[in-house]
Design a protein around this motif. Structure first.
Motif, mmCIF file in Angstrom:
data_model
loop_
_atom_site.group_PDB
_atom_site.id
_atom_site.type_symbol
_atom_site.label_atom_id
_atom_site.label_comp_id
_atom_site.label_asym_id
_atom_site.label_seq_id
_atom_site.Cartn_x
_atom_site.Cartn_y
_atom_site.Cartn_z
ATOM 1 N N ILE A 88 0.575 -1.016 -0.354
ATOM 2 C CA ILE A 88 -0.064 -0.313 -0.040
ATOM 3 C C ILE A 88 1.399 1.217 0.222
ATOM 4 O O ILE A 88 1.980 1.139 0.515
ATOM 5 C CB ILE A 88 -0.838 -0.121 1.256
ATOM 6 C CG1 ILE A 88 -2.508 1.146 1.103
ATOM 7 C CG2 ILE A 88 -0.093 0.327 2.532
ATOM 8 C CD1 ILE A 88 -3.197 0.676 1.612
ATOM 9 N N GLY A 89 0.391 2.583 -0.335
ATOM 10 C CA GLY A 89 0.940 3.738 -0.748
ATOM 11 C C GLY A 89 2.870 3.265 -1.639
ATOM 12 O O GLY A 89 2.379 3.169 -2.154
ATOM 13 N N GLY A 90 3.389 4.103 -0.956
ATOM 14 C CA GLY A 90 5.038 4.046 -1.724
ATOM 15 C C GLY A 90 4.578 2.793 -2.111
ATOM 16 O O GLY A 90 6.216 2.321 -2.519
ATOM 17 N N SER A 91 4.921 1.245 -1.345
ATOM 18 C CA SER A 91 5.057 -0.251 -1.993
ATOM 19 C C SER A 91 4.243 -0.439 -3.099
ATOM 20 O O SER A 91 4.688 -1.230 -3.218
ATOM 21 C CB SER A 91 4.612 -0.747 -0.245
ATOM 22 O OG SER A 91 6.018 -0.738 0.442
ATOM 23 N N VAL B 292 5.130 -6.630 -0.309
ATOM 24 C CA VAL B 292 5.249 -5.539 -0.391
ATOM 25 C C VAL B 292 5.537 -4.094 0.445
ATOM 26 O O VAL B 292 5.105 -4.308 0.941
ATOM 27 C CB VAL B 292 5.627 -4.549 -1.348
ATOM 28 C CG1 VAL B 292 7.067 -3.709 -1.639
ATOM 29 C CG2 VAL B 292 5.991 -5.825 -3.366
ATOM 30 N N SER B 293 6.725 -4.515 1.958
ATOM 31 C CA SER B 293 6.235 -3.727 2.880
ATOM 32 C C SER B 293 7.715 -3.148 3.351
ATOM 33 O O SER B 293 8.538 -3.793 4.127
ATOM 34 C CB SER B 293 5.538 -4.431 4.077
ATOM 35 O OG SER B 293 5.871 -3.306 5.380
ATOM 36 N N LYS B 294 7.692 -2.224 3.960
ATOM 37 C CA LYS B 294 9.343 -1.599 4.551
ATOM 38 C C LYS B 294 9.662 -1.531 5.468
ATOM 39 O O LYS B 294 10.786 -2.085 6.282
ATOM 40 C CB LYS B 294 9.267 -0.213 3.306
ATOM 41 C CG LYS B 294 10.418 1.196 4.229
ATOM 42 C CD LYS B 294 11.657 0.763 2.944
ATOM 43 C CE LYS B 294 12.805 1.557 4.166
ATOM 44 N NZ LYS B 294 14.522 1.489 3.438
ATOM 45 N N GLY C 165 7.391 -3.229 7.057
ATOM 46 C CA GLY C 165 6.940 -5.005 7.088
ATOM 47 C C GLY C 165 5.708 -4.889 8.113
ATOM 48 O O GLY C 165 5.718 -6.273 9.232
ATOM 49 N N THR D 184 2.947 -2.814 8.089
ATOM 50 C CA THR D 184 0.969 -2.458 8.161
ATOM 51 C C THR D 184 0.151 -3.501 7.897
ATOM 52 O O THR D 184 0.380 -4.462 6.975
ATOM 53 C CB THR D 184 1.606 -1.896 6.512
ATOM 54 O OG1 THR D 184 3.179 -0.903 6.566
ATOM 55 C CG2 THR D 184 0.591 -1.349 6.118
ATOM 56 N N THR E 147 -1.213 -4.963 4.609
ATOM 57 C CA THR E 147 -0.415 -4.882 3.560
ATOM 58 C C THR E 147 -0.766 -6.664 4.434
ATOM 59 O O THR E 147 -0.846 -7.667 3.525
ATOM 60 C CB THR E 147 0.766 -4.670 3.690
ATOM 61 O OG1 THR E 147 0.470 -3.579 3.327
ATOM 62 C CG2 THR E 147 1.792 -5.839 3.241
ATOM 63 N N GLY F 74 9.482 4.496 1.165
ATOM 64 C CA GLY F 74 8.450 4.052 0.987
ATOM 65 C C GLY F 74 8.157 4.535 -0.717
ATOM 66 O O GLY F 74 8.326 3.986 -2.104
ATOM 67 N N ARG F 75 8.023 6.299 -0.537
ATOM 68 C CA ARG F 75 7.395 6.441 -1.898
ATOM 69 C C ARG F 75 8.669 6.920 -3.072
ATOM 70 O O ARG F 75 8.218 8.014 -4.150
ATOM 71 C CB ARG F 75 6.661 7.564 -1.954
ATOM 72 C CG ARG F 75 7.154 8.913 -0.439
ATOM 73 C CD ARG F 75 5.912 10.036 -0.348
ATOM 74 N NE ARG F 75 7.184 10.415 1.369
ATOM 75 C CZ ARG F 75 6.749 10.048 2.348
ATOM 76 N NH1 ARG F 75 6.831 9.608 2.794
ATOM 77 N NH2 ARG F 75 7.544 11.650 3.397
ATOM 78 N N GLN G 89 -0.059 10.892 -4.080
ATOM 79 C CA GLN G 89 0.450 10.870 -2.745
ATOM 80 C C GLN G 89 1.693 11.199 -2.517
ATOM 81 O O GLN G 89 2.812 11.515 -1.482
ATOM 82 C CB GLN G 89 0.796 8.862 -2.749
ATOM 83 C CG GLN G 89 1.002 8.619 -1.017
ATOM 84 C CD GLN G 89 2.642 7.554 -1.062
ATOM 85 O OE1 GLN G 89 2.982 7.669 -2.026
ATOM 86 N NE2 GLN G 89 3.142 7.088 0.155
ATOM 87 N N GLU H 72 2.076 13.650 0.818
ATOM 88 C CA GLU H 72 3.283 12.845 2.349
ATOM 89 C C GLU H 72 4.319 13.120 2.102
ATOM 90 O O GLU H 72 4.428 13.570 3.720
ATOM 91 C CB GLU H 72 2.950 11.138 1.787
ATOM 92 C CG GLU H 72 2.139 10.604 2.460
ATOM 93 C CD GLU H 72 2.571 8.990 2.640
ATOM 94 O OE1 GLU H 72 2.980 8.718 2.344
ATOM 95 O OE2 GLU H 72 1.362 8.682 3.119
ATOM 96 N N GLN I 97 6.828 10.699 7.293
ATOM 97 C CA GLN I 97 4.953 11.039 7.298
ATOM 98 C C GLN I 97 5.089 11.330 9.066
ATOM 99 O O GLN I 97 3.872 9.995 9.181
ATOM 100 C CB GLN I 97 4.471 9.752 6.270
ATOM 101 C CG GLN I 97 4.700 8.830 6.210
ATOM 102 C CD GLN I 97 6.361 7.823 6.002
ATOM 103 O OE1 GLN I 97 6.785 8.421 5.022
ATOM 104 N NE2 GLN I 97 7.227 7.228 6.723
HETATM 105 O O1 PA5 Z 1 5.500 6.320 1.839
HETATM 106 C C1 PA5 Z 1 5.680 6.254 2.896
HETATM 107 O O2 PA5 Z 1 6.440 5.396 3.402
HETATM 108 C C2 PA5 Z 1 4.115 5.256 2.723
HETATM 109 O O3 PA5 Z 1 3.203 5.932 1.645
HETATM 110 C C3 PA5 Z 1 4.386 4.033 2.487
HETATM 111 O O4 PA5 Z 1 5.674 3.118 1.373
HETATM 112 C C4 PA5 Z 1 2.959 3.388 2.914
HETATM 113 O O5 PA5 Z 1 2.241 3.375 4.561
HETATM 114 C C5 PA5 Z 1 3.464 1.909 3.777
HETATM 115 O O6 PA5 Z 1 4.495 1.313 4.888
HETATM 116 P P1 PA5 Z 1 5.119 -0.098 3.804
HETATM 117 O O7 PA5 Z 1 5.577 0.536 3.276
HETATM 118 O O8 PA5 Z 1 6.086 -0.044 5.881
HETATM 119 O O9 PA5 Z 1 4.227 -1.261 4.338
#
Ligand code: PA5
Length: 426
Positions: A82-85, A136-138, A140, A142, A145, A197-198, A277, A281, A409
């Protein structure tokens, strides 16, 4: 940048040459700093994402894993993130019509969308194919996800004997997901520690799923590399990121607190979501922020354009067009269309779209509305790599002008903590 992408701003951004120059000059030191990062290939700076296309050591591992997962029975790729991921990957997937293998994106925990995905998976397995699930989760950790992974993994276990070999985690080396993936012997690709992430689309986050789907990641990275070199350059003719940031910021100071990315090619729609996004953010903090919105031409001319033309003058617009579209169609010239709409019979849709676009920019000028224009030569990997990289560097310049931290963020983290507390009590 040559013919990949054209940027025009000076006639239409409505800033005086003095105020535009003031903003570009105030970024000179930062621009020189970004140049230095590309020379020493700094991996510790928060801006380190700009070095990804320049130092491609990490790409061979991505290619090896893609080879391993690229079986003829691979029916679809599922990206859980989700988001940047996921937004960067999704933006590129939607823009690149040449990608052949489907990618399914699981992002929010909206039950109906995830149940739809489970049905799609059942359909794929019923045709004797399988999926590769990419989590995908930076961080890990979220909630959305990991919850979606928890639902979808059950489908893999139910239908695929070899399910453990069809999962790959993309995460930070120090995350709990990294440990979890190792514990259960899933493949893992890492996200460099200081790539947020983004800003991570040119790491394994975007490259692995796109390569597995059939995109040329070398071309993507070549486009991104050229964008880095242009946009850290002191030559304003090359540096779109800097000129664009100065245009957006000057207008922000003039009360244009909304930035409308007005896209005249609907396959760039998800790019608009990704950019929204990135900007929201990165810049929305300390009481400051530019509200990003996306419009799609010509659809939104019949929806929100009245507001843009005659509502409050609080918007700055970046138009994005694509010169050479992959597909085209011709309006019939033997069904008497002149009785209905004159001058369209026999024309190609791209010609009509172009006329609509030109009509819009003329109206913007007449109404004194500030805008800049990006024209992409075509929607291929090289141009898309160039575009996304340009926008990431533009955002860094904007954050510098606005004096905010582009890379954190804190308030998103706040809701994540609250959600966990509520789930603990329920
Ligand atoms: O840009 C960002 O850092 C956020 O949008 C993250 O990508 C988003 O919250 C998802 O986080 P994560 O990759 O830890 O699951």
């Amino acid at each position: 940048m040559d013919h990949t992408m054209n940027f025009s701003y000076s006639e239409t951004n409505k800033l005086s040459p003095e105020s535009f120059t003031e903003h570009t000059e105030s970024l000179r030191q930062y621009q020189a700093y970004l140049t230095s990062l590309t020379e020493i290939l700094d991996t510790q700076a928060p801006e380190t994402s700009i070095t990804l296309p320049l130092n491609r050591n990490y790409v061979s591992t991505i290619k090896d894993f893609a080879k391993k997962h690229n079986s003829p029975r691979l029916g679809a790729i599922v990206v859980v993130g989700i988001g940047g991921s996921n937004l960067g990957t999704w933006a590129l997937y939607n823009s690149l019509a040449q990608i052949k293998r489907p990618i399914i994106f699981a992002e929010t925990t909206d039950p109906s969308s995830i149940i739809d995905i489970v049905s799609e998976l059942e359909h794929i397995y019923a045709h004797n194919q399988h999926v590769t699930l990419i989590v995908v989760s930076k961080s890990g950790q979220t909630t959305e996800t990991i919850a979606n992974y928890g639902v979808l993994i059950q489908a893999l276990k139910d239908y695929d004997k070899d399910w453990q070999n069809h999962i790959i985690a993309i995460t930070d080396e120090y995350s709990k997901l990294f440990d979890y993936a190792n514990k259960y012997s899933f493949d893992v690709l890492t996200i460099p520690q200081h790539v947020g992430g983004r800003y991570s689309v040119f790491s394994a986050v975007g490259l692995f799923p796109l390569l597995l789907a059939g995109a040329s990641i070398d071309d993507l990275l070549d486009g991104a590399e050229e964008a880095v070199m242009d946009n850290v350059s002191s030559d304003l003719k090359k540096n779109t990121s800097l000129a664009s940031a100065a245009s957006i910021y000057g207008n922000y100071l003039n009360g244009k607190t909304i930035h409308n990315t007005f896209i005249f090619d609907s396959s760039l729609y998800v790019f608009g979501k990704w950019y929204r996004q990135l900007v929201a953010e990165s810049l929305g903090k300390d009481g400051k922020g530019i509200t990003p919105i996306t419009s799609v031409g010509s659809t939104d001319l019949h929806s929100v354009a009245q507001l843009y033309f005659a509502g409050p003058h609080d918007k700055f617009t970046t138009f994005i067009t694509v010169k050479n579209t992959l597909y085209d169609a011709q309006v019939s010239n033997n069904v008497n269309l002149d009785d209905l709409v004159p001058h369209i019979a026999g024309k190609r849709l791209s010609e009509i779209m172009n006329a609509i676009y030109k009509g819009v920019t003329v109206s913007y000028k007449k109404n004194d509305l500030p805008f800049v224009e990006i024209q992409l030569e075509s929607l291929n990997e090289y141009a898309c790599g160039y575009l996304l990289q340009t926008k990431m560097i533009e955002t860094m310049y904007l954050a510098k002008l606005m004096n905010v931290n582009a890379f954190n963020q804190p308030n998103v983290e706040e809701y994540k903590i609250e959600t966990n507390a509520i789930l603990k009590g329920s």
